[in-house]
Write a protein that holds these residues in place. Structure first.
Motif, PDB file in Angstrom:
ATOM      1  N   GLU A   2       0.878  -1.174   0.000  1.00  0.00           N
ATOM      2  CA  GLU A   2       0.000   0.000   0.000  1.00  0.00           C
ATOM      3  C   GLU A   2       0.916   1.224   0.000  1.00  0.00           C
ATOM      4  O   GLU A   2       1.877   1.280   0.775  1.00  0.00           O
ATOM      5  CB  GLU A   2      -0.846   0.013   1.283  1.00  0.00           C
ATOM      6  N   VAL A   3       0.629   2.165  -0.865  1.00  0.00           N
ATOM      7  CA  VAL A   3       1.474   3.365  -0.925  1.00  0.00           C
ATOM      8  C   VAL A   3       0.609   4.615  -0.754  1.00  0.00           C
ATOM      9  O   VAL A   3      -0.598   4.588  -1.014  1.00  0.00           O
ATOM     10  CB  VAL A   3       2.261   3.452  -2.258  1.00  0.00           C
ATOM     11  N   GLN A   4       1.256   5.674  -0.321  1.00  0.00           N
ATOM     12  CA  GLN A   4       0.541   6.948  -0.157  1.00  0.00           C
ATOM     13  C   GLN A   4       0.550   7.770  -1.456  1.00  0.00           C
ATOM     14  O   GLN A   4      -0.321   8.610  -1.663  1.00  0.00           O
ATOM     15  CB  GLN A   4       1.162   7.771   0.979  1.00  0.00           C
ATOM     16  N   ARG A   5       1.562   7.557  -2.288  1.00  0.00           N
ATOM     17  CA  ARG A   5       1.641   8.296  -3.564  1.00  0.00           C
ATOM     18  C   ARG A   5       2.031   7.303  -4.643  1.00  0.00           C
ATOM     19  O   ARG A   5       2.966   6.517  -4.458  1.00  0.00           O
ATOM     20  CB  ARG A   5       2.714   9.392  -3.519  1.00  0.00           C
ATOM     21  N   ASP A  33       4.990  18.942   5.633  1.00  0.00           N
ATOM     22  CA  ASP A  33       3.618  19.430   5.807  1.00  0.00           C
ATOM     23  C   ASP A  33       2.766  19.283   4.553  1.00  0.00           C
ATOM     24  O   ASP A  33       1.716  19.896   4.439  1.00  0.00           O
ATOM     25  CB  ASP A  33       3.630  20.890   6.275  1.00  0.00           C
ATOM     26  N   GLN A  34       3.204  18.449   3.596  1.00  0.00           N
ATOM     27  CA  GLN A  34       2.363  18.188   2.407  1.00  0.00           C
ATOM     28  C   GLN A  34       1.231  17.266   2.850  1.00  0.00           C
ATOM     29  O   GLN A  34       1.479  16.140   3.290  1.00  0.00           O
ATOM     30  CB  GLN A  34       3.203  17.532   1.310  1.00  0.00           C
ATOM     31  N   ARG A  35       0.001  17.731   2.779  1.00  0.00           N
ATOM     32  CA  ARG A  35      -1.100  16.949   3.346  1.00  0.00           C
ATOM     33  C   ARG A  35      -1.385  15.707   2.505  1.00  0.00           C
ATOM     34  O   ARG A  35      -1.179  15.697   1.298  1.00  0.00           O
ATOM     35  CB  ARG A  35      -2.351  17.819   3.452  1.00  0.00           C
ATOM     36  N   PRO A  36      -1.873  14.648   3.170  1.00  0.00           N
ATOM     37  CA  PRO A  36      -2.230  13.447   2.408  1.00  0.00           C
ATOM     38  C   PRO A  36      -3.195  13.797   1.285  1.00  0.00           C
ATOM     39  O   PRO A  36      -4.129  14.565   1.480  1.00  0.00           O
ATOM     40  CB  PRO A  36      -2.920  12.560   3.460  1.00  0.00           C
ATOM     41  N   GLY A  37      -2.938  13.269   0.119  1.00  0.00           N
ATOM     42  CA  GLY A  37      -3.828  13.513  -1.012  1.00  0.00           C
ATOM     43  C   GLY A  37      -3.619  14.849  -1.698  1.00  0.00           C
ATOM     44  O   GLY A  37      -4.229  15.111  -2.726  1.00  0.00           O
ATOM     45  N   ASP A  38      -2.747  15.698  -1.146  1.00  0.00           N
ATOM     46  CA  ASP A  38      -2.489  17.003  -1.764  1.00  0.00           C
ATOM     47  C   ASP A  38      -1.284  16.868  -2.687  1.00  0.00           C
ATOM     48  O   ASP A  38      -0.175  16.581  -2.232  1.00  0.00           O
ATOM     49  CB  ASP A  38      -2.216  18.042  -0.674  1.00  0.00           C
ATOM     50  N   TYR A  39      -1.522  17.068  -3.973  1.00  0.00           N
ATOM     51  CA  TYR A  39      -0.453  16.900  -4.962  1.00  0.00           C
ATOM     52  C   TYR A  39       0.054  18.235  -5.478  1.00  0.00           C
ATOM     53  O   TYR A  39       0.790  18.296  -6.448  1.00  0.00           O
ATOM     54  CB  TYR A  39      -0.952  16.040  -6.129  1.00  0.00           C
ATOM     55  N   ARG A  67       4.560  13.867   0.821  1.00  0.00           N
ATOM     56  CA  ARG A  67       4.736  14.189   2.226  1.00  0.00           C
ATOM     57  C   ARG A  67       5.895  13.350   2.766  1.00  0.00           C
ATOM     58  O   ARG A  67       6.038  12.174   2.411  1.00  0.00           O
ATOM     59  CB  ARG A  67       3.451  13.833   2.972  1.00  0.00           C
ATOM     60  N   ARG A  68       6.687  13.956   3.636  1.00  0.00           N
ATOM     61  CA  ARG A  68       7.797  13.216   4.226  1.00  0.00           C
ATOM     62  C   ARG A  68       7.263  11.977   4.947  1.00  0.00           C
ATOM     63  O   ARG A  68       6.293  12.056   5.694  1.00  0.00           O
ATOM     64  CB  ARG A  68       8.575  14.085   5.217  1.00  0.00           C
TER      65      ARG A  68
END
Ligand SMILES: [Cu+2]
Length: 460
Positions: free
Chosen positions: A198-201, A402-408, A246-247
């Motif tokens: 599973e990945v976040q990006r 601080d890059q929010r989840p889902g914010d590209y 996001r980090r």
């Protein structure tokens, strides 16, 4: 760097139907895309759930459910692809852009793809890497008749195995791929898979090459190796969006190669593993860490890593000519050639003549010289510290805490903590190297040792 074309937030940018609904009443809408921006991930509105990918400077094709069949409509057609701001190229693509839209399905989905041919010649679509009935494989003349101009054919098969795939013509391939006909295909696993994390990006792009003469707008389709425009998803730096994460995210990048040479794709600041190919997920025991993976012609690779280092990290092809704009390659190397007194004489014959490259080519990064219309400068990207001296297959992996989840969205340039940027050492200077064209009168270069200046080399 020009970021006028950053992500605008929108699968809603997808407009409907360039094909007559009357003529094609039974067909699903042929969605078309006018924007070259990176579209937000298309969250599946129906069908099996999955975690969508993000197509760099591209989009995912919406579908319609017809019973239990997922129906898509591809339109092969001439398009104008803006490869970078102000640089527009006449291509052939699908649904308004080259590459065509990404097709995302789930393992086990029955898929029906309608392909309408609006090109001036016949075409087919080959579904690279799929297990499917032979007659659906899209090899013109061998497994099916070609799709004539103006006609629509339907392909239908079950997306049997999860993975990273692509689609492209198998008809007059040399022309049609040189003109930009290609697209990405992702089959997501239907349940948790032991070899698919599973990945976040999850990003994808195709490598493409074009030969666009400076000042022209249509690629030369007979070129075999000497291309001058090297692209991620038919965009060239600085027109390529950055990969914004996001980090701490687990990041997957899927890359396919439809050029005529290999591309060693290199990521700075992190090491990754190749977790999949067009043949499927790689067994864990066969993975090893790398920072560069070579993607051969016709191959696909998916790499994964934890983005745990903040910053703006280069991500590029390691062939240095592939991170350059439309240069001429038959140019003699002028490093060290003393032009004094010669340029003025040549300018009497050729008024525009200028001295270039006598100290290397770095000056080109900042040079403003007249170029033919519709020509990208050779190295055009600007960074916060000056010219990036890059064009072509180059972009940035932007890792932010601080890059929010889902914010590209592009977070802008990295703000380096104090004391963490390479800096000039004060109080020392060294003259530029002697030119290789004027070697020292005595001694071989091998025997020349330059001691660090400032440590006894000169008087204090
Ligand atoms: Cu390359």
């Amino acid at each position: 760097m020009d970021r006028r074309h950053f992500f605008t937030g929108a699968a809603t940018a997808v407009a409907a139907a360039s094909v007559s609904r009357v003529a094609l009443a039974a067909l699903p809408d042929a969605h078309t895309q006018s924007s070259t921006a990176t579209a937000a991930p298309l969250l599946p509105p129906d069908g099996r759930p999955y975690n969508p990918v993000v197509t760099l400077n591209g989009w995912t094709l919406p579908w319609r459910m017809n019973g239990n069949v997922k129906e898509f409509h591809l339109v092969a057609e001439p398009v104008v692809r803006e490869m970078a701001p102000g640089f527009k190229v006449n291509m052939w693509g699908y649904n308004g852009q080259s590459p065509g839209p990404t097709i995302e399905v789930v393992e086990g989905d029955r898929v029906r793809i309608f392909v309408t041919n609006r090109l001036p010649e016949h075409t087919t679509v080959h579904w690279h890497g799929q297990r499917l009935p032979n007659g659906m494989d899209g090899v013109g003349g061998i497994t099916q008749p070609h799709i004539p101009p103006g006609k629509t054919f339907a392909y239908e098969f079950v997306a049997r195995r999860p993975g990273t795939f692509m689609y492209h013509p198998h008809a007059d391939e040399m022309t049609q791929m040189a003109m930009g006909m290609m697209g990405f295909w992702v089959t997501h696993p239907k349940a948790r898979h032991p070899l698919i994390a599973e990945v976040q990006r999850d990003f994808c792009f195709l490598l493409g090459s074009f030969d666009v003469e400076p000042g022209s707008a249509t690629p030369k389709v007979n070129t075999m190796t000497d291309f001058n425009t090297w692209a991620f998803n038919s965009r060239v730096f600085p027109g390529i969006d950055s990969l914004n994460v996001r980090r701490g995210d687990r990041v997957r990048i899927r890359v396919g190669n439809l050029t005529m040479t290999n591309h060693p794709i290199h990521v700075h600041g992190h090491e990754f593993e190749v977790t999949g190919t067009d043949g499927g997920p790689v067994p864990k025991t066969a993975r090893w860490p790398e920072v560069t993976t070579d993607i051969a012609v016709g191959q696909m690779r998916q790499v994964e890593f934890i983005a745990d280092e903040e910053g703006d990290w280069a991500l590029h092809c390691h062939k240095s000519h592939h991170t350059m704009g439309p240069m001429g390659h038959e140019v003699p190397t002028m490093i060290g050639v003393d032009h004094r007194g010669i340029a003025e004489k040549i300018q009497k014959l050729v008024p525009d003549y200028m001295v270039m490259g006598d100290k290397g080519m770095a000056d080109m990064g900042a040079m403003e010289m007249p170029l033919p219309d519709n020509t990208l400068p050779m190295m055009a990207g600007q960074g916060p510290f000056g010219p990036a001296e890059m064009g072509g297959m180059f972009t940035l992996l932007k890792v932010r805490r601080d890059q929010r989840p889902g914010d590209y969205r592009d977070p802008g340039w990295f703000k380096h903590p104090a004391g963490t940027v390479a800096r000039e050492v004060p109080g020392d200077s060294a003259p530029p190297a002697a030119s290789p064209a004027t070697p020292p009168a005595t001694g071989s270069p091998d025997a020349t040792v330059r001691r660090p200046a400032g440590h006894g080399g000169h008087a204090h």
